[in-house]
Design an enzyme around this catalytic site. Structure first.
Site, PDB file in Angstrom:
ATOM      1  N   GLU A  76      24.136 -93.716 -50.160  1.00  0.00           N
ATOM      2  CA  GLU A  76      24.387 -94.131 -51.419  1.00  0.00           C
ATOM      3  C   GLU A  76      24.911 -93.841 -52.732  1.00  0.00           C
ATOM      4  OE1 GLU A  76      19.887 -93.341 -48.868  1.00  0.00           O
ATOM      5  OE2 GLU A  76      22.609 -93.041 -49.357  1.00  0.00           O
TER       6      GLU A  76
ATOM      7  N   GLY B 142      21.707 -79.479 -46.620  1.00  0.00           N
ATOM      8  CA  GLY B 142      22.471 -79.583 -47.862  1.00  0.00           C
ATOM      9  C   GLY B 142      20.847 -79.443 -48.900  1.00  0.00           C
ATOM     10  N   ARG B 143      19.990 -79.288 -48.729  1.00  0.00           N
ATOM     11  CA  ARG B 143      18.161 -78.837 -48.973  1.00  0.00           C
ATOM     12  C   ARG B 143      18.585 -76.819 -49.618  1.00  0.00           C
ATOM     13  NH1 ARG B 143      17.168 -80.707 -44.226  1.00  0.00           N
ATOM     14  NH2 ARG B 143      15.969 -79.138 -42.322  1.00  0.00           N
TER      15      ARG B 143
ATOM     16  N   GLU C  45      11.538 -82.315 -45.013  1.00  0.00           N
ATOM     17  CA  GLU C  45      12.381 -82.421 -43.967  1.00  0.00           C
ATOM     18  C   GLU C  45      12.748 -80.764 -43.352  1.00  0.00           C
ATOM     19  OE1 GLU C  45      16.545 -84.588 -45.814  1.00  0.00           O
ATOM     20  OE2 GLU C  45      16.512 -83.002 -45.659  1.00  0.00           O
TER      21      GLU C  45
ATOM     22  N   HIS D 141      -5.105 -83.237 -66.235  1.00  0.00           N
ATOM     23  CA  HIS D 141      -5.654 -84.642 -66.874  1.00  0.00           C
ATOM     24  C   HIS D 141      -5.983 -85.449 -65.671  1.00  0.00           C
ATOM     25  CE1 HIS D 141      -6.829 -82.117 -70.287  1.00  0.00           C
ATOM     26  NE2 HIS D 141      -6.308 -81.721 -70.449  1.00  0.00           N
TER      27      HIS D 141
ATOM     28  N   LYS E  70      29.745 -84.714 -48.450  1.00  0.00           N
ATOM     29  CA  LYS E  70      29.892 -83.514 -47.456  1.00  0.00           C
ATOM     30  C   LYS E  70      31.285 -84.133 -46.615  1.00  0.00           C
ATOM     31  CE  LYS E  70      28.024 -80.474 -44.609  1.00  0.00           C
ATOM     32  NZ  LYS E  70      27.721 -79.737 -44.376  1.00  0.00           N
TER      33      LYS E  70
ATOM     34  N   LYS F 132      18.498 -95.132 -41.547  1.00  0.00           N
ATOM     35  CA  LYS F 132      19.716 -96.064 -42.114  1.00  0.00           C
ATOM     36  C   LYS F 132      20.491 -96.661 -40.972  1.00  0.00           C
ATOM     37  CE  LYS F 132      20.507 -91.053 -44.381  1.00  0.00           C
ATOM     38  NZ  LYS F 132      21.867 -89.852 -44.573  1.00  0.00           N
TER      39      LYS F 132
END
Length: 537
Positions: A208, A263-264, A349, A380, A202, A500
């Site tokens: 990153e 964002g999510r 979050e 399993h 954005k 951060k």
């Protein structure tokens, strides 16, 4: 939570705590029908939970007495319920097909939403048909989405989920981790003259994302020999036109979104551009309509038949009433392999908060740990703990009646396991049943299953763009329901900031030419010194 309403719930929990699902089903032949609800192509069977009619009535009353209905309406109508950032929460507008305006700060946001979607569709069609070509004139065959968090998890999960509807000659990759290995391995799989990079940030400043984007840009220029290649191989999902242009991307190929999209929750926005390229605008719209159907159901259905509300209330029952710390999400479809990871961010979050809306410590635990794997792989691995461990772990089983790959009897065997696991968790196996099967007495304790382990079953006919969209909206609204009842802000994420900030300080110390004076704790100082010694060799 509403204290008086919660006390009634607690009383009902105490009344039913000694009941076993074996007894509850035996006492009511219509139990499954009574505790089943449907919407938007999905059926929720919640009969295998530690509930009866009185307990469910108390839980529904908790939602009603807490003002949840007004809270839902506040979200849908653009009130600034994200108060710590003074923002509306309007991700539902991204899939609004009502034809009605929705306002933020007195301005109808729908025209902007529709215009961005139109531009996305136009661009996707140009790439898919070969009209858009790379710097050397070749068609695009690879799409690399560079983002992180919601700008990665959503489209990556959805691309895998809807792979049967994708254009197989157009392969998508997703790069998120700042670890160079993630980018390097993807670049080994693609060809520069046939690759389109989507930089999803954005602000166009995310550490990153921009680190990976700058390295991908250098790789592309190195392969194609010209800075001019960037404009034909990079597009942006951003709102920072100045930084996008500085990077070398034509701002005509920048797709925006808004501060009222977390964002999510951003998959239905321009963040979903890579998905639209893969499945096409028509299927993308079908996905949005699935979202919309679940949105309408959540907004209007009575709470006793409201799928997101029911899931939210059952989660609170176990988290706050029984002290369960986690929930397992178990999709019995390989295409949904990344759904648990996506839901981890969506839930943890959003509701991983320790202060309420007034800034006071919360009066109850919030934010369960979300985890899971696709069936039957998980059977399993960790199902042993769920069946016979000392913890109660509520489970959501997600399945489909039809497979996109009907090979032999694979799907019948998959579905048999899907159904059998919920039955085994609910009813278990008694010591007497073991003895009747001839189990040696010494092994009876080891082969006895207590049962009474709760689960929800979510079932649809088939995994389609529409049922997929409805499923994601279902979990979004479940998270909203729980956050509202816990009285926390579900749409900020201040907790991700401190690390951060500290990382920026540490980075300067790691890469400084002269040995810096370190003022961290002794552990952090030692780690920095160890890295500097090894890094300089």
């Amino acid at each position: 939570m509403n204290e008086q309403a919660w006390k009634i719930v607690e009383q009902e929990i105490q009344r039913t705590r000694g009941s076993h699902l074996r007894e509850l089903f035996a006492a009511d032949p219509k139990r499954a029908k009574k505790f089943t609800a449907s919407a938007a192509g999905w059926t929720l069977d919640y009969s295998k939970n530690r509930i009866d009619a009185r307990l469910m009535k108390a839980l529904v009353a908790l939602a009603e007495d807490s003002g949840l209905r007004a809270g839902i309406e506040a979200m849908f109508t653009g009130e600034h319920i994200n108060a710590t950032e003074d923002r509306a929460v309007l991700h539902t507008v991204l899939r609004n097909f009502s034809g009605k305006p929705v306002f933020d700060k007195g301005r109808d946001v729908m025209p902007d939403v529709l215009e961005v979607r139109r531009r996305m569709a136009d661009f996707a069609n140009r790439v898919r048909t070969g009209e858009w070509r790379g710097f050397t004139g070749k068609r695009i065959k690879y799409v690399v989405n560079i983002g992180i968090g919601g700008s990665d998890l959503g489209p990556a999960m959805a691309y895998q989920a809807l792979l049967p509807y994708s254009k197989r000659s157009l392969k998508c990759f997703f790069v998120s981790n700042i670890d160079a290995t993630h980018l390097a391995e993807v670049l080994r799989e693609v060809k520069a003259d046939q690759t389109l990079f989507i930089v999803a940030s954005k602000t166009f400043t995310t550490l990153e994302t921009l680190t990976n984007a700058v390295s991908a840009r250098a790789w592309l220029i190195g392969k194609l020999g010209s800075d001019a290649a960037v404009a034909k191989h990079f597009v942006a999902v951003s709102t920072n036109a100045a930084e996008v242009a500085k990077f070398g991307i034509d701002t005509a190929n920048m797709f925006g979104f808004w501060d009222w999209v977390g964002g999510r929750y951003s998959l239905p926005s321009a963040i979903g551009l890579s998905l639209m390229l893969a499945i096409g605008p028509a299927n993308f719209e079908r996905m949005l309509k699935g979202y919309y159907e679940m949105d309408c159901h959540f907004r209007t259905a009575p709470f006793e038949r409201n799928l997101p509300v029911l899931l939210g209330l059952l989660g609170i029952l176990y988290h706050n009433g029984y002290g369960c710390e986690s929930i397992a999400v178990l999709p019995y479809d390989q295409y949904l392999a990344r759904l648990p990871a996506y839901l981890q961010q969506l839930d943890m979050e959003s509701n991983g908060k320790s202060v309420d809306k007034d800034g006071n410590p919360v009066a109850c635990t919030t934010g369960p740990i979300v985890w899971g794997e696709p069936g039957t792989n998980g059977q399993h691995a960790f199902y042993q703990l769920i069946h016979q461990g000392t913890r109660m772990i509520p489970c959501d089983f997600i399945g489909f009646c039809k497979s996109h790959n009907p090979i032999g009897d694979h799907h019948a065997k998959l579905f048999a396991n899907f159904v059998a696991q919920t039955e085994a968790l609910a009813f278990g196996k008694t010591a007497d049943e073991c003895r009747a099967e001839g189990v040696p007495e010494a092994l009876v304790p080891h082969k006895t299953f207590a049962g009474n382990r709760p689960s929800n079953t979510l079932l649809a006919d088939e995994l389609t763009p529409k049922t997929f969209g409805a499923l994601i909206a279902l979990y979004e609204h479940k998270v909203f329901t729980q956050g509202f009842l816990w009285n926390v802000f579900s749409f900020d994420q201040w907790g991700v900031q401190l690390g951060k900030v500290l990382a920026g300080k540490v980075l300067k110390e790691l890469t400084a030419d002269a040995t810096p004076a370190l003022a961290h704790d002794s552990s952090t100082n030692a780690l920095i010194e160890r890295f500097r010694k090894a890094y300089s060799k």
